[in-house]
Scaffold this motif. Structure first.
Motif, PDB file in Angstrom:
ATOM      1  N   ILE A  74       0.975  -1.125   0.017  1.00  0.00           N
ATOM      2  CA  ILE A  74       0.144   0.098  -0.067  1.00  0.00           C
ATOM      3  C   ILE A  74       0.932   1.422  -0.100  1.00  0.00           C
ATOM      4  N   GLU A  75       2.108   1.280   0.669  1.00  0.00           N
ATOM      5  CA  GLU A  75       2.894   2.331   0.718  1.00  0.00           C
ATOM      6  C   GLU A  75       3.345   2.801  -0.705  1.00  0.00           C
ATOM      7  N   HIS A  76       3.373   1.955  -1.426  1.00  0.00           N
ATOM      8  CA  HIS A  76       3.711   2.294  -3.140  1.00  0.00           C
ATOM      9  C   HIS A  76       2.720   3.125  -3.832  1.00  0.00           C
ATOM     10  N   LEU A  77       1.642   3.215  -3.235  1.00  0.00           N
ATOM     11  CA  LEU A  77       0.033   3.545  -4.007  1.00  0.00           C
ATOM     12  C   LEU A  77      -0.055   4.779  -3.715  1.00  0.00           C
ATOM     13  N   SER A  78      -0.735   5.772  -4.844  1.00  0.00           N
ATOM     14  CA  SER A  78      -1.051   6.984  -4.313  1.00  0.00           C
ATOM     15  C   SER A  78      -2.505   7.158  -3.822  1.00  0.00           C
ATOM     16  N   GLY A  79      -2.993   7.937  -2.929  1.00  0.00           N
ATOM     17  CA  GLY A  79      -4.487   7.975  -2.422  1.00  0.00           C
ATOM     18  C   GLY A  79      -4.423   7.692  -1.180  1.00  0.00           C
ATOM     19  N   VAL A  80      -3.197   7.365  -0.651  1.00  0.00           N
ATOM     20  CA  VAL A  80      -3.281   6.708   0.780  1.00  0.00           C
ATOM     21  C   VAL A  80      -2.423   7.679   1.633  1.00  0.00           C
ATOM     22  N   ASP A  81      -2.785   8.295   2.692  1.00  0.00           N
ATOM     23  CA  ASP A  81      -1.763   9.291   3.607  1.00  0.00           C
ATOM     24  C   ASP A  81      -1.432   8.483   4.799  1.00  0.00           C
ATOM     25  N   PHE A  82      -0.053   8.165   4.765  1.00  0.00           N
ATOM     26  CA  PHE A  82       0.416   7.371   5.857  1.00  0.00           C
ATOM     27  C   PHE A  82       0.833   8.317   7.010  1.00  0.00           C
ATOM     28  N   ASN A  83       0.682   9.810   6.785  1.00  0.00           N
ATOM     29  CA  ASN A  83       1.036  10.614   7.711  1.00  0.00           C
ATOM     30  C   ASN A  83      -0.207  10.583   8.827  1.00  0.00           C
ATOM     31  N   GLN A  84      -1.491  10.480   8.265  1.00  0.00           N
ATOM     32  CA  GLN A  84      -2.716  10.605   8.923  1.00  0.00           C
ATOM     33  C   GLN A  84      -3.022   9.483   9.308  1.00  0.00           C
ATOM     34  N   ARG A  85      -3.164   9.374  10.522  1.00  0.00           N
ATOM     35  CA  ARG A  85      -3.593   7.890  10.921  1.00  0.00           C
ATOM     36  C   ARG A  85      -4.831   7.766  11.846  1.00  0.00           C
ATOM     37  N   LYS A  86      -5.754   6.654  11.670  1.00  0.00           N
ATOM     38  CA  LYS A  86      -7.080   6.374  12.350  1.00  0.00           C
ATOM     39  C   LYS A  86      -6.847   5.041  12.943  1.00  0.00           C
ATOM     40  N   THR A  87      -7.722   4.850  14.161  1.00  0.00           N
ATOM     41  CA  THR A  87      -7.488   3.642  14.707  1.00  0.00           C
ATOM     42  C   THR A  87      -8.660   2.935  14.087  1.00  0.00           C
ATOM     43  N   VAL A  88      -8.440   1.505  13.823  1.00  0.00           N
ATOM     44  CA  VAL A  88      -9.614   0.662  13.276  1.00  0.00           C
ATOM     45  C   VAL A  88      -9.404  -0.608  14.000  1.00  0.00           C
ATOM     46  N   ARG A  89     -10.318  -1.467  14.073  1.00  0.00           N
ATOM     47  CA  ARG A  89     -10.521  -2.949  14.397  1.00  0.00           C
ATOM     48  C   ARG A  89      -9.816  -3.719  13.385  1.00  0.00           C
ATOM     49  N   ILE A  90      -8.768  -4.417  13.457  1.00  0.00           N
ATOM     50  CA  ILE A  90      -8.105  -5.280  12.614  1.00  0.00           C
ATOM     51  C   ILE A  90      -8.817  -6.657  12.728  1.00  0.00           C
ATOM     52  N   ARG A  91      -9.372  -7.097  11.530  1.00  0.00           N
ATOM     53  CA  ARG A  91     -10.149  -8.356  11.519  1.00  0.00           C
ATOM     54  C   ARG A  91     -10.945  -8.727  12.715  1.00  0.00           C
ATOM     55  N   ASN A  92     -11.770  -7.890  13.475  1.00  0.00           N
ATOM     56  CA  ASN A  92     -12.318  -7.888  14.575  1.00  0.00           C
ATOM     57  C   ASN A  92     -11.592  -8.386  15.644  1.00  0.00           C
ATOM     58  N   ARG A  93     -10.053  -8.150  15.800  1.00  0.00           N
ATOM     59  CA  ARG A  93      -9.473  -8.828  16.893  1.00  0.00           C
ATOM     60  C   ARG A  93      -8.690  -7.725  17.572  1.00  0.00           C
ATOM     61  N   TYR A  94      -7.946  -6.880  17.068  1.00  0.00           N
ATOM     62  CA  TYR A  94      -7.152  -5.941  17.853  1.00  0.00           C
ATOM     63  C   TYR A  94      -7.347  -4.533  16.986  1.00  0.00           C
ATOM     64  N   ASP A  95      -7.034  -3.702  18.016  1.00  0.00           N
ATOM     65  CA  ASP A  95      -6.982  -2.170  17.450  1.00  0.00           C
ATOM     66  C   ASP A  95      -5.525  -2.020  16.787  1.00  0.00           C
ATOM     67  N   ALA A  96      -5.509  -1.037  15.796  1.00  0.00           N
ATOM     68  CA  ALA A  96      -4.453  -0.603  15.033  1.00  0.00           C
ATOM     69  C   ALA A  96      -4.470   0.534  14.663  1.00  0.00           C
ATOM     70  N   SER A  97      -3.301   1.350  14.648  1.00  0.00           N
ATOM     71  CA  SER A  97      -3.130   2.734  14.165  1.00  0.00           C
ATOM     72  C   SER A  97      -2.884   2.630  12.499  1.00  0.00           C
ATOM     73  N   VAL A  98      -3.807   3.074  11.672  1.00  0.00           N
ATOM     74  CA  VAL A  98      -3.620   2.617  10.424  1.00  0.00           C
ATOM     75  C   VAL A  98      -3.741   4.173   9.404  1.00  0.00           C
ATOM     76  N   PRO A  99      -2.943   3.957   8.262  1.00  0.00           N
ATOM     77  CA  PRO A  99      -3.048   5.139   7.345  1.00  0.00           C
ATOM     78  C   PRO A  99      -4.671   5.393   6.858  1.00  0.00           C
TER      79      PRO A  99
END
Length: 342
Positions: A74-99
């Motif tokens: 994903i880092e190599h794609l345009s349209g995704v901001d890696f400096n802006q982070r939000k917390t989401v639930r990954i696979r309904n299992r754990y929280d992670a700060s994501v782009p």
């Protein structure tokens, strides 16, 4: 004559300590610039050598050139901001700060194609390359642009297809899409997940695989497994539709898992990469334990379609453990191969 029961790994292998902190997922690089490029290529060669010395038949890059199996793509794609982070639930299992997806996603240039070309130059063995699947990609992001999981997945599927076609041209024999999310979002998998996966494979002449597991041997995953009861029947939800799909190979977790082996019957006709190595423990399997798992699987998959494999990636394991597990895998496969030839 094609070898019976060809062995392979699900994906990642431990990185050398001079490249990144061992036994840690998402470990930052210790080198930079040209040194990093050289270091990644050296690590890839070492990882290949480890696989060849252990007797692995279908080899990979060991994911030496990427920090993480999803985000590095994903880092190599345009349209995704890696400096802006939000917390989401990954696979309904754990929280992670994501782009955050802030605009239309696009692939400006190849991501892994040079790495694959480099691997191809190092060996004549069949090579397998892993890419993240569309559904698992959307599960590791906060979408502030499309506001539709399905639409974002279709956009990623088109991008993955561009990459996959170039990987095939670089000499890759099997392209594997990692979809651990298929074990969680069953309705979506059946509604559009498998269709999006097929869009990612469109036009490919090489073999295609989908890897569906219960995750790396990290605490969030092992804790989740404790809640799944005495039988893990997640595969039952997605296998019937997967059996109807154009995907050639299904890679799944069988060693020390509570997956009822008979579920493999639901994908009869497909090639099956049977995970016969548990990546959530440091204990190295005996060849006989590996052989026992493969024998059970052979009741539900024809011998010429069975590919002994690991449950998942081995990046978080100590190198000596991972090497021992690879040797156990090839030794166990050899036992069963011998039995089949009698």
């Amino acid at each position: 004559m094609k070898k019976l029961l060809p062995t392979s790994t699900a994906g990642s292998l431990p990185k050398p300590s001079w490249l990144a902190q061992p036994e840690v997922l998402w470990s930052p690089w210790k080198l930079q610039g040209d040194e990093l490029l050289q270091g990644k290529q050296d690590a890839l060669r070492l990882s290949l050598l480890d696989q060849l010395q252990a007797g692995i038949d279908i080899v990979s890059d060991g994911e030496q050139t990427r920090q993480h199996f999803v985000t590095t793509f994903i880092e190599h794609l345009s349209g995704v901001d890696f400096n802006q982070r939000k917390t989401v639930r990954i696979r309904n299992r754990y929280d992670a700060s994501v782009p955050v997806v802030v605009d239309a996603v696009a692939r400006q240039k190849p991501v892994f194609v040079e790495d694959a070309r480099f691997l191809r130059q190092q060996t004549t063995q069949p090579i397998k390359w892993a890419l993240p699947g569309p559904m698992t990609m959307i599960d590791t992001l906060f979408d502030d642009h499309y506001k539709s999981r399905e639409q974002l997945a279709w956009e990623f599927a088109k991008i993955l297809n561009q990459e996959a076609l170039e990987l095939e041209a670089a000499g890759v024999d099997i392209i594997q899409f990692d979809e651990p999310a298929f074990n969680v979002f069953f309705d979506e998998v059946n509604d559009w997940g498998i269709a999006a996966l097929e869009r990612a494979t469109q036009g490919l002449k090489c073999e295609t695989a989908v890897h569906i597991c219960y995750g790396y041997g990290i605490k969030a995953n092992t804790d989740w497994k404790q809640t799944l009861g005495s039988e893990w029947r997640q595969y039952e939800q997605v296998f019937p539709k997967l059996q109807q799909s154009g995907i050639d190979i299904v890679s799944l977790e069988c060693q020390n898992s509570r997956v009822p082996m008979e579920l493999i019957e639901l994908i009869r006709g497909k090639k099956v990469m049977v995970g016969a190595i548990d990546v959530a423990t440091h204990r190295i399997e005996t060849p006989e334990e590996v052989a026992s798992t493969l024998r059970k699987a052979l009741k539900y998959v024809d011998a010429d379609k069975l590919y002994p494999c690991t449950n998942c990636g081995m990046a978080p394991l100590p190198k000596a453990v991972a090497t021992g597990k690879l040797q156990a895998l090839t030794a166990g496969a050899a036992i069963v191969r011998e039995e089949l030839s009698r």
